[in-house]
Design a protein around this motif. Structure first.
Motif, short mmCIF file in Angstrom:
data_model
loop_
_atom_site.label_atom_id
_atom_site.label_comp_id
_atom_site.label_asym_id
_atom_site.label_seq_id
_atom_site.Cartn_x
_atom_site.Cartn_y
_atom_site.Cartn_z
N HIS A 104 -79.63 15.12 16.21
CA HIS A 104 -80.52 15.02 14.47
C HIS A 104 -81.21 16.61 13.64
CE1 HIS A 104 -83.01 13.01 11.31
NE2 HIS A 104 -84.29 13.32 12.31
N VAL A 117 -81.21 2.85 12.46
CA VAL A 117 -79.64 3.22 13.01
C VAL A 117 -79.67 2.88 13.94
CG1 VAL A 117 -80.33 5.81 11.04
CG2 VAL A 117 -80.82 5.40 13.69
N SER A 155 -77.02 6.71 14.52
CA SER A 155 -77.55 7.84 12.95
C SER A 155 -76.48 7.49 12.24
CB SER A 155 -76.72 9.48 13.34
OG SER A 155 -75.21 9.18 12.93
N THR A 156 -76.86 8.15 10.55
CA THR A 156 -76.67 7.32 9.26
C THR A 156 -74.70 7.44 9.20
OG1 THR A 156 -76.92 9.77 8.70
CG2 THR A 156 -78.25 8.26 8.11
N ASN A 157 -74.29 8.38 10.23
CA ASN A 157 -73.02 8.61 10.41
C ASN A 157 -72.80 6.71 10.74
OD1 ASN A 157 -72.09 11.16 9.90
ND2 ASN A 157 -73.32 11.72 11.85
N CYS A 204 -76.27 1.23 9.73
CA CYS A 204 -77.40 1.87 9.81
C CYS A 204 -78.99 0.86 8.20
CB CYS A 204 -77.80 3.63 9.75
SG CYS A 204 -77.87 4.01 8.14
N GLY A 205 -79.78 1.53 8.15
CA GLY A 205 -80.54 1.29 7.17
C GLY A 205 -80.76 -0.70 7.75
N LEU A 244 -81.04 2.89 0.62
CA LEU A 244 -79.04 3.01 -0.03
C LEU A 244 -78.72 2.08 0.00
CD1 LEU A 244 -79.05 3.79 3.99
CD2 LEU A 244 -79.44 5.43 2.90
N GLY A 247 -80.60 12.64 6.26
CA GLY A 247 -80.64 11.85 6.93
C GLY A 247 -79.40 12.42 7.60
N LEU A 268 -76.81 7.72 -1.44
CA LEU A 268 -78.12 7.08 -1.26
C LEU A 268 -78.65 6.80 -2.80
CD1 LEU A 268 -78.18 10.71 0.72
CD2 LEU A 268 -78.86 8.72 1.66
N LEU A 286 -83.66 2.75 4.82
CA LEU A 286 -84.31 3.52 6.00
C LEU A 286 -85.59 3.73 6.06
CD1 LEU A 286 -81.89 6.69 6.45
CD2 LEU A 286 -81.84 4.26 7.73
#
Length: 372
Positions: free
Chosen positions: A76, A123, A126-128, A131-132, A168, A228, A344, A367
């Motif tokens: 990141h 997260v 990560s956002t992969n 998350c949130g 999100l 992100g 998003l 986030l």
């Protein structure tokens, strides 16, 4: 007295994974994560080869009352030219002192690792991945690979000085309550694309390794401008693809290609959370495995997990064809509801398109960020 203790794979990991089961034991919407999947995520995921993570448990009067992970995502920071850290896997009783102790422990670890700018989260990693923080839509269970938390988490996080970075949005359709224009125009759209040698097809599971490599390239290009976003390494994408292969339905995994070059894809997944919800403490053994094997046909919801097209091929009708095909299969297979998410909040193009087919923005995740 509150004590925050670092967790290692050999000491405390099971308690770290199991804590949410006890915290949410009376919550009708809670869905337990599969134990084996969480253990592997925290110990064997390729993420750990290039990044760092430290998990913590909080104890009060000898009882576990919270958990958190401090995450240093080098990919990141390199991709976004920054020096941020992350928090994730946050769960806590409704006690600000406990939450504060957890956040301080995570921040101190990140400072020791050299983080100098912001802490972002939650997260996992990560956002992969999921998350949130759920901030709207507490009246239903999370869909597969979505997060879930009590409403009081909002205060615990914001009282620590965290402020919104971005929201999100997850979208919902019930039954046949959608605009089927993309289905009605599907043949016309496909014929138009064929004039540019663009076709939509199902994924070829017999050639899955090569298919995954092509989709990885699209994934890292189609979302690279999103807030992100972190590109997945070959090994990380293969890890994700291997897991998804176990549950995907090829009728819902669509590939758009031009002369053999993959330019976009759409993926919807059966909502296995409807089964996971019945598996006590996320244990597949001794009986959970049978629930997983024998209840697949009872799944009534899908989640549109990913739908992306690379630059140069957008606004040609590919997205509409992908959505139209998924909706057509959703109807044919008799599913009762669908979720698209997340998107998003600043992605006006895709949000307007989803709203146009009567998507209901029924859940919102946030986030947060804070200067370290």
């Amino acid at each position: 007295m509150i004590e925050v203790i670092p967790v290692s794979p050999k000491k405390g990991l099971t308690d770290f994974i199991d804590f949410p089961h006890d915290l949410y034991k009376n919550d009708p919407y809670y869905v337990p994560e599969l134990f084996i999947a969480q253990r592997d995520l925290l110990t064997k995921h390729p993420f750990h080869k290039h990044n760092s993570l430290q998990t913590f448990l909080a104890y009060k009067d000898g009882k576990i009352v919270g958990r958190i992970a401090a995450i240093l995502n080098n990919a990141h920071n390199k991709f976004n030219n920054c020096n941020d850290g992350f928090f994730g896997f946050f769960d806590c009783i409704n006690d600000q002192e406990v939450a504060d102790a957890l956040f301080v422990a995570a921040a101190n670890w990140l400072k020791e690792k050299g983080v100098t700018q912001k802490i972002i989260g939650p997260v996992n990693f990560s956002t992969n991945e999921p998350c949130g923080l759920l901030v709207e839509g507490f009246d239903s269970s999370p869909v597969l690979m979505d997060t879930y938390n009590f409403p009081y988490y909002i205060d615990l996080v914001e009282n620590q000085g965290y402020t919104k970075q971005i929201d999100l949005i997850s979208w919902n359709w019930e039954g046949q309550n959608y605009d089927d224009k993309s289905v009605r125009l599907l043949n016309t759209l496909q014929e138009r694309l064929k004039r540019s040698n663009i076709t939509i097809r199902n994924i070829n599971l017999k050639d899955f390794k090569n298919e995954a490599a092509k989709l990885r390239e699209v994934y890292n290009k189609a979302w690279d401008h999103n807030t992100g976003f972190v590109p997945l390494t070959d090994e990380e994408f293969d890890y994700l693809a291997k897991d998804l292969k176990l549950i995907l339905d090829p009728d819902f995994c669509l590939v758009a290609e031009q002369d053999g070059k993959v330019v976009g894809f759409g993926l919807a997944l059966p909502d296995y959370n409807q089964i996971f919800k019945t598996i006590k403490r996320g244990r597949l053994l001794p009986t959970g495995i049978f629930k997983l094997l024998f209840n697949k046909k009872k799944i009534s919801r899908i989640r549109i997990y990913a739908l992306g097209v690379i630059d140069g091929y957008r606004k040609m009708g590919i997205e509409a064809c992908l959505y139209g095909t998924i909706i057509k299969e959703y109807k044919r297979k008799g599913f009762k509801c669908a979720e698209a998410g997340w998107t998003l909040e600043n992605n006006t193009l895709i949000n307007n398109a989803i709203a146009a087919i009567k998507g209901d923005p029924y859940k919102k995740y946030r986030l947060y960020e804070k200067d370290i």
